[in-house]
Design an enzyme around this catalytic site. Structure first.
Site: not given
Length: 233
Positions: A5, A21, A25, A44, A88-91, A180-182, A204-205, A218
């Site tokens: 990967h 993610g 970004r 990918r 991790r830097v995310g929303s 979040e999801m990770e 973000s929301d 975002r």
């Protein structure tokens, strides 16, 4: 050597990496904040870059959405490329009414509805937590930069569209800040390997206040989170 990967060679990736993610970004972070940038991955379309920030080597790469995806990328980064600090830097979607759009959260721990930790065959429920080294440093950086942050528990969910209409209220009652999801998989992989991980999120929301940002916002406007994360190199 390349993995299935990540098409990078040993040494192409810094010991500290930021993990948004969204691969776009990652591209934006590299082009906006880093100098002497070299792209090390496009497999990918999961873009990865290494450059310098204030003279320190740092990398950034997208991870995709969800626990399985970040589980793969973080594992390969740790075990094949020697990464020691994964941020991790995310929303996220806020569960608490006092959290507003663009607020920054440091995830001290990650609850989950995932079975990711089942692989470790533990005799109980594993609490996935951030590295104190990164968490304490991030809080210090935020204070020095006068960036308000909220530190607490977050939820890493396997479901974006849930059939359970009551779950938000139940997680919120347990003082979970946002979803979040990770992060859960990232924290598990880091703990199992003895390296450092931290999840820094921007709201973000708001699920409770019914507010949200756009996809472009975002991608390009969560700069306070980046100011903290980049100082951790």
């Amino acid at each position: 050597m390349a993995t299935p990967h990540i098409a990078a060679n040993k040494g192409d990736i810094a010991e500290t990496i930021l993990l948004p993610g969204d691969p776009l970004r990652a591209k934006f972070i590299a082009e906006t904040f880093l100098e002497d940038v070299v792209q090390f991955n496009a497999t990918r379309n999961m873009f990865g870059y290494t450059g310098t920030y204030k003279g320190k080597k740092i990398s950034v790469m997208g991870t995709g959405m969800g626990i399985p995806s970040i589980g793969i990328y973080s594992y390969e980064l740790i075990h094949f490329y020697g990464v020691k600090n994964l941020i991790r830097v995310g929303s996220c979607g806020a569960f608490q009414k006092d959290l507003k759009l663009y607020d920054v959260i440091l995830g001290i721990g990650a609850s989950t509805n995932s079975n990711y930790a089942h692989q470790y065959n533990l005799p109980g429920t594993y609490s996935a937590t951030a590295s104190w080294e990164l968490l304490s440093k991030a809080k210090k950086v935020a204070d020095e930069k006068s960036i308000p942050v909220t530190v607490g528990n977050i939820l890493s969910s396997d479901t974006f569209y849930s059939a359970d209409e009551t779950e938000v209220q139940r997680w919120a009652k347990m003082n979970v800040l946002a979803v979040e999801m990770e992060a859960y998989a990232l924290y598990c992989n880091a703990a199992a390997a003895g390296v450092n991980a931290l999840c820094i999120l921007t709201v973000s929301d708001s699920i409770v206040n019914k507010e949200e940002t756009t996809a472009e916002e975002r991608e390009k406007s969560f700069t306070r989170m980046m100011e903290i994360a980049l100082e951790l190199a």
